[in-house]
Scaffold this active site. Structure first.
Site, PDB file in Angstrom:
ATOM      1  N   LEU A 138       0.866  -1.169   0.000  1.00 42.33           N
ATOM      2  CA  LEU A 138       0.000   0.000   0.000  1.00 42.33           C
ATOM      3  C   LEU A 138       0.906   1.224   0.000  1.00 42.33           C
ATOM      4  O   LEU A 138       1.969   1.209   0.624  1.00 42.33           O
ATOM      5  CB  LEU A 138      -0.897   0.020   1.247  1.00 42.33           C
ATOM      6  CG  LEU A 138      -1.916  -1.121   1.400  1.00 42.33           C
ATOM      7  CD1 LEU A 138      -2.629  -1.008   2.749  1.00 42.33           C
ATOM      8  CD2 LEU A 138      -2.925  -1.103   0.264  1.00 42.33           C
ATOM      9  N   ASP A 139       0.498   2.279  -0.688  1.00 41.78           N
ATOM     10  CA  ASP A 139       1.279   3.510  -0.668  1.00 41.78           C
ATOM     11  C   ASP A 139       1.494   3.965   0.771  1.00 41.78           C
ATOM     12  O   ASP A 139       0.682   3.672   1.668  1.00 41.78           O
ATOM     13  CB  ASP A 139       0.556   4.618  -1.434  1.00 41.78           C
ATOM     14  CG  ASP A 139       0.472   4.347  -2.919  1.00 41.78           C
ATOM     15  OD1 ASP A 139       1.216   3.476  -3.410  1.00 41.78           O
ATOM     16  OD2 ASP A 139      -0.356   5.003  -3.590  1.00 41.78           O
ATOM     17  N   LYS A 140       2.557   4.706   0.983  1.00 43.78           N
ATOM     18  CA  LYS A 140       2.883   5.194   2.323  1.00 43.78           C
ATOM     19  C   LYS A 140       1.672   5.828   3.001  1.00 43.78           C
ATOM     20  O   LYS A 140       1.385   5.539   4.171  1.00 43.78           O
ATOM     21  CB  LYS A 140       4.017   6.217   2.234  1.00 43.78           C
ATOM     22  CG  LYS A 140       4.341   6.899   3.557  1.00 43.78           C
ATOM     23  CD  LYS A 140       5.350   8.022   3.372  1.00 43.78           C
ATOM     24  CE  LYS A 140       5.560   8.787   4.666  1.00 43.78           C
ATOM     25  NZ  LYS A 140       6.476   9.947   4.489  1.00 43.78           N
ATOM     26  N   THR A 142      -1.543   5.549   2.253  1.00 44.89           N
ATOM     27  CA  THR A 142      -2.793   4.805   2.148  1.00 44.89           C
ATOM     28  C   THR A 142      -2.863   3.847   3.331  1.00 44.89           C
ATOM     29  O   THR A 142      -1.905   3.124   3.614  1.00 44.89           O
ATOM     30  CB  THR A 142      -2.870   4.012   0.834  1.00 44.89           C
ATOM     31  OG1 THR A 142      -2.861   4.926  -0.270  1.00 44.89           O
ATOM     32  CG2 THR A 142      -4.145   3.184   0.771  1.00 44.89           C
ATOM     33  N   ARG A 241      -5.208   6.033  -7.691  1.00 43.20           N
ATOM     34  CA  ARG A 241      -4.980   7.479  -7.722  1.00 43.20           C
ATOM     35  C   ARG A 241      -4.800   7.969  -9.160  1.00 43.20           C
ATOM     36  O   ARG A 241      -5.328   9.029  -9.545  1.00 43.20           O
ATOM     37  CB  ARG A 241      -3.765   7.827  -6.876  1.00 43.20           C
ATOM     38  CG  ARG A 241      -3.927   7.415  -5.418  1.00 43.20           C
ATOM     39  CD  ARG A 241      -2.603   7.380  -4.669  1.00 43.20           C
ATOM     40  NE  ARG A 241      -2.019   8.709  -4.546  1.00 43.20           N
ATOM     41  CZ  ARG A 241      -0.791   8.921  -4.086  1.00 43.20           C
ATOM     42  NH1 ARG A 241      -0.027   7.894  -3.737  1.00 43.20           N
ATOM     43  NH2 ARG A 241      -0.341  10.159  -3.991  1.00 43.20           N
TER      44      ARG A 241
END
Length: 326
Positions: A138-140, A142, A241
């Protein structure tokens, strides 16, 4: 081994600083790391040494030598974890926003891997190394549900499930704009942005297939916001995104694919304040389902939206309920 790169500075970017251009081209490096390369004369402009602040005119040829990286083994760190499930094969956590999943350039400590190395005393090893198996990320910024494997067999089986698109993944997202249809699918390939190298894009001519399915949960008409439930067939970098930003429906608060102008355009001062406090994309991995690699049992885990995102959703729900009743 060191690597060498040759880049042509585009005329349309004339006036951009050398260090800024290189930071965009090599997103894995921080601005200070780029400056160090320039100061060590590993960057040449038309064959000559240059300074970090030099403004390029367009048409220059840049040669960049990147030295071989020094391997740094992640170290265990006592970082608190919100554990949803754990056994001898795997661990499922509710990742908070702000926590990087895996060590990399600029993040050699304070990551989820560092935390798992400290917490998991029964790691059997992945690929001959005593480390957790990160199957997906997961993105930082998110938040949400994420699974990691403790041994090779679990890692390989979970990786197979992700590759077969049999993993069940649901995300909660709040986007700017009113999504017209109640449900739909975005099938657009994603690749690195042609100019801004820290970003991804679905508008490039070539890329890897990326599929995002969406369903409208709520529309907040007067604020022109839509709450969506999203499912992923693929898991490309920044997929959700990018897909919605390229449809002019950027995620609320997204500092990379959105813009402060969309936040500033919100007429409701309280809502605008809540979005600014969020300071990140309004995206949460709310559900993850998979088959246990050892038992074959179908498992499903959910995590509620974190307080900062929930504050926005609660405010909108209460506002529209009061206004509709009025």
């Amino acid at each position: 081994m060191p690597s060498n790169h040759i880049l042509n500075f585009p005329p349309q970017a004339a006036g951009q600083r050398l260090d800024q251009f290189l930071a965009d081209q090599f997103p894995e490096f921080s601005r200070s790391q780029v400056k160090k390369l320039i100061d060590e004369q590993r960057v040449l402009v038309d064959g000559r040494a240059a300074k970090a602040g030099e403004k390029l005119k367009g048409g220059e040829t840049l040669s960049i030598e990147i030295p071989a990286p020094t391997p740094i083994a992640p170290q265990p760190e006592a970082i608190g974890l919100d554990i949803l499930y754990e056994d001898s094969h795997l661990i499922v956590i509710n990742k908070p926003a702000g926590l990087v999943v895996h060590p990399g350039a600029g993040h050699f400590s304070g990551t989820l891997v560092n935390a798992l190395l400290h917490h998991c005393e029964d790691l059997a090893g992945i690929g001959g190394e005593l480390r957790p198996g990160i199957v997906h990320r997961l993105d930082k910024d998110t938040s949400g549900v994420l699974v990691a494997a403790k041994n090779d067999a679990a890692h390989q089986d979970l990786a197979r499930q992700f590759k077969a698109h049999s993993i069940k993944r649901h995300y909660l997202a709040l986007v700017h704009g009113l999504v017209q249809n109640d449900q739909g699918e975005i099938d657009r390939p994603i690749s690195r942005h042609a100019v801004e190298r820290k970003k991804m894009s679905s508008r490039a001519s070539r890329g890897r297939r990326a599929v995002t399915r969406w369903q409208v949960l709520k529309r907040f008409d007067r604020d022109r916001l839509t709450l969506l439930d999203l499912t992923l067939e693929t898991g490309r970098t920044h997929q959700i995104r990018v897909h919605f930003a390229d449809l002019n429906l950027p995620l609320v608060g997204d500092p990379v694919y959105g813009s402060s102008a969309r936040t500033n355009a919100l007429n409701d001062t309280e809502l605008r304040s809540l979005v600014r406090k969020l300071g990140r994309q309004a995206l949460h991995a709310r559900l993850l389902g998979f088959v246990h690699p050892a038992s074959g049992e179908a498992l499903e885990f959910q995590a509620a939206a974190p307080p900062d995102l929930q504050a926005i959703l609660t405010y909108l729900d209460e506002k529209y309920l009061i206004e509709d009743q009025g």
